[in-house]
Scaffold this active site. Structure first.
Site, PDB file in Angstrom:
ATOM      1  CB  THR A  80     107.731 -42.662 -68.381  1.00  0.00           C
ATOM      2  OG1 THR A  80     108.781 -42.181 -69.349  1.00  0.00           O
ATOM      3  CG2 THR A  80     106.567 -43.187 -68.990  1.00  0.00           C
ATOM      4  CB  CYS A  81     107.099 -42.981 -63.100  1.00  0.00           C
ATOM      5  SG  CYS A  81     107.829 -44.414 -63.834  1.00  0.00           S
TER       6      CYS A  81
END
Ligand code: BEZ
Length: 176
Positions: free
Chosen positions: A49-50
């Site tokens: 997600t990062c």
């Protein structure tokens, strides 16, 4: 320790960063004093997600964020300087400065350390974004950790921060 809230000062810590092959101290004073800064924090460099959402969107919107009087956009993670530098290069990021909080001192002081042992990560940062003016938290968007240790990605994103800044600019212009 509960998370810091709006109106409180960010922790005073020293980060160890790499510059031209050497270690350099970078302090909270250097980053925040007399400046307006957006900092977003996330659980780990190179994580899905990062890497796919959180960081790229801040890199994309950083110029628009700066239009609203923000001096710099910072990305902080409980990772060391080598990992953070490698992640920046791998992602081709040019608009965001990477802050390695390898010892977790800033994150602990923010009350944002979270147990990620289930992923083999040890203690990491909760996912959040904040607007900091002269070292004081002006606005905080923090994700809620779920019982299983994962987190939402709903409010700490670049679009939410940009919309917040735009609403402040709009209020300013209508009260002039
Ligand atoms: C993610 O950003 O997707 C992630 C972060 C921490 C652990 C696992 C995944």
């Amino acid at each position: 320790m509960p998370p810091l809230t709006e109106g409180q000062r960010v922790p005073e810590v020293t980060f160890r960063v790499r510059r031209d092959g050497d270690w350099v101290d970078l302090t909270s004073h250097d980053l925040f004093d007399g400046r307006t800064v957006v900092l977003f924090a996330l659980p780990g460099a190179f994580t899905p997600t990062c890497s796919v959402k959180h960081l790229p969107r801040f890199n994309q919107l950083a110029p628009a964020i700066r239009v609203h009087g923000v001096d710099e956009v910072l990305c902080l993670s409980v990772n060391d300087a080598f990992v953070m530098d490698a992640w920046r290069e791998a992602q081709g990021v040019s608009e965001v400065r990477f802050i390695p909080d390898g010892n977790g001192d800033f994150t602990r002081g923010m009350g944002m350390l979270i147990d990620k042992r289930a992923n083999g990560f040890g203690e990491r940062s909760r996912r959040y974004a904040m607007l900091v003016r002269d070292g004081v938290i002006d606005k905080l968007f923090a994700e809620d950790p779920r019982p299983d240790g994962t987190e939402t990605y709903c409010v700490s994103d670049a679009d939410t921060m940009l919309a917040h800044l735009a609403s402040l600019s709009h209020k300013g212009s209508t009260t002039d």
